[in-house]
Enzyme design. Structure first.
Site, mmCIF file in Angstrom:
data_model
loop_
_atom_site.group_PDB
_atom_site.id
_atom_site.type_symbol
_atom_site.label_atom_id
_atom_site.label_comp_id
_atom_site.label_asym_id
_atom_site.label_seq_id
_atom_site.Cartn_x
_atom_site.Cartn_y
_atom_site.Cartn_z
ATOM 1 N N ARG A 240 1.748 8.170 16.701
ATOM 2 C CA ARG A 240 2.831 7.392 16.925
ATOM 3 C C ARG A 240 4.113 8.027 16.284
ATOM 4 O O ARG A 240 4.188 8.618 15.316
ATOM 5 C CB ARG A 240 2.425 6.272 15.874
ATOM 6 C CG ARG A 240 1.533 5.148 16.623
ATOM 7 C CD ARG A 240 1.276 3.976 15.754
ATOM 8 N NE ARG A 240 0.364 4.399 14.633
ATOM 9 C CZ ARG A 240 -0.130 3.460 13.851
ATOM 10 N NH1 ARG A 240 0.031 2.219 14.149
ATOM 11 N NH2 ARG A 240 -0.987 3.992 12.878
ATOM 12 N N GLU B 150 0.664 -1.104 -0.083
ATOM 13 C CA GLU B 150 0.113 0.010 0.032
ATOM 14 C C GLU B 150 0.898 1.375 0.156
ATOM 15 O O GLU B 150 1.946 1.172 0.509
ATOM 16 C CB GLU B 150 -0.962 -0.015 1.268
ATOM 17 C CG GLU B 150 -0.268 -0.205 2.624
ATOM 18 C CD GLU B 150 0.223 1.144 3.166
ATOM 19 O OE1 GLU B 150 -0.436 2.211 2.612
ATOM 20 O OE2 GLU B 150 1.039 0.967 4.049
ATOM 21 N N CYS C 187 4.693 4.432 9.777
ATOM 22 C CA CYS C 187 5.462 4.115 8.635
ATOM 23 C C CYS C 187 7.079 4.331 8.470
ATOM 24 O O CYS C 187 7.968 3.411 8.434
ATOM 25 C CB CYS C 187 4.698 4.338 7.271
ATOM 26 S SG CYS C 187 3.040 3.502 6.730
#
Length: 432
Positions: free
Chosen positions: A325, A145, A257
């Protein structure tokens, strides 16, 4: 669709929106119950409406029962998290737990599609494990993705490209048909091998992270030599070989990510005997950049912040998401609290997530002006649009002292000086 986080929920919902029947499977009973009642567990613009519409139409279902989701599925997508482990490598326990769950329930012609970000070689290991568990060859595909939090729906429905890794052309064709509604503007559908698809995801994220760390380091250098990074950015960005994307200096990248993917690819490189010098520098520069605002705070208020009040605007790692995060704001907050400061904060959507982590250690402002009231200094960590045009006269009279340290370069230094503020950004100079 196994997993209802950012990737799984967006992917499943968008596939349902294009007319497919989608069942989302998750082990979290509370989350699934909420989704069946229209409660979306993440903040993602445009997603709530799509979930409710497709759920009401019967195309999108949510369950905790694998027997209700797996046996009739033509494609079984796995979109669970692969968080960073203690050694920096991706933790694949959830993914292989999914493999164990789906194996005895798979239809004979089902395709298992790995949507999760996984190290090179994982699809091959999944295929081998499925053969052990089922006694037959199961088609496995890699489909990384490329969704940006805050723009995930648009990224999925209007992709730059779709990447799949397969071993058989028949599998490639099934996935091409599935994605065809989103490729009508001639966006490429790129088919390659498993390892190449896995590597594509990591290389893409690591290159973007590299651009961020590079411009941040150049911004710090600009401050030292009296240059203005915005002028420099314009000077290089018009070179078509470079471009402007991801060349906005700030207080470092965060999120789920970039940090973990950079570190995971470093571990892959080390495991294969390659020294990841650039990736190590990218990670180090980013970690250091998250401390830049606090160093500026100390230059203005001193090392001991007892009795001082600091406001922080923006808590999410980026705008249009509630994800905190690895957010740079949290690094700043930790340092401020340790130095004895009273910290007043505001974020349009991430405040509750921060409250769960910090409780009453912070003062939460309902409005960003509330967070600035009585502050000796204001730090800006996230470039939410509502921060871009404040009433400067009101803000100046609200604060104890008109000092702004802007980690996202929202304002022009000359305009701020004219308004009576002491203002510092990242790599900015008053002269341009």
């Amino acid at each position: 669709m196994i997993g209802t986080g950012y990737v799984g929920l967006v992917t499943g919902t968008c596939f349902a929106e294009s007319g497919n029947g989608v069942t989302c499977l998750d082990i979290d009973e509370k989350k699934v119950a909420g989704l069946n009642q229209g409660v979306i567990p993440i903040y993602e613009p445009g997603l709530t409406e799509l979930v409710k519409r497709n759920h009401a139409a019967g195309r999108l279902k949510f369950t905790t029962d694998p027997d209700a989701a797996i046996p009739t599925a033509k494609c079984v997508f796995i979109g669970v998290g692969t968080p960073q482990g203690d050694d920096g490598r991706a933790n694949l326990s959830a993914l292989f737990g999914c493999v164990e769950t789906i194996a005895p329930r798979l239809a004979k012609d089902a395709i298992v599609v790995i949507k999760s970000t996984v190290p090179v070689g994982t699809n091959r290991k999944v295929a081998a494990r499925l053969k052990e568990l089922t006694g037959r060859d199961v088609d496995v595909a890699s489909n990384p993705e490329f969704l940006k939090e805050g723009a995930a729906v648009d990224d999925f429905t209007k992709p730059d490209r779709v990447v799949v890794g397969t071993l058989r052309p028949e599998v490639t064709e099934v996935l091409h048909d599935l994605y065809r509604p989103f490729l009508r503007t001639e966006r490429p559908f790129l088919s390659m091998g498993w390892e190449s698809a896995e590597m594509t995801k990591y290389v893409a994220n690591c290159l973007l992270a590299t651009k961020i760390s590079f411009i941040n380091e150049m911004a710090n250098l600009c401050e030292r030599v009296g240059a203005d990074v915005n002028s420099v950015r314009r000077g290089i960005g018009h070179d078509q070989r470079i471009g402007f994307s991801f060349l906005f200096p700030g207080v470092g990248y965060g999120g789920s990510c970039f940090p973990k993917d950079v570190r995971a690819l470093m571990r892959v490189a080390e495991d294969t005997g390659v020294e990841p010098r650039i990736l190590a520098a990218v990670d180090e520069v980013n970690d250091r950049q998250k401390h830049v605002l606090f160093e500026k705070v100390k230059r203005h208020l001193g090392d001991d912040l007892s009795g001082k009040t600091v406001a922080v605007w923006g808590l999410a790692f980026k705008p249009r998401t509630d994800d905190i995060r690895e957010a740079p704001a949290l690094v700043l907050i930790d340092a401020l609290l340790k130095a004895g400061a009273t910290v007043q904060v505001h974020d349009p959507v991430a405040e509750e997530n921060v409250r769960e982590q910090y409780g009453d250690k912070l003062i939460y402002g309902e409005h960003h002006y509330d967070a600035a009231r009585g502050a000796d200094l204001l730090c800006i960590c996230t470039e939410w649009n509502e921060f871009r045009n404040p009433d400067l006269d009101f803000l100046k009279h609200t604060m104890n002292a008109p000092v702004i340290l802007d980690g996202r370069n929202l304002f022009d230094p000359a305009d701020m000086a004219e308004a009576g503020f002491t203002y510092e950004g990242i790599g900015l100079s008053a002269g341009g």
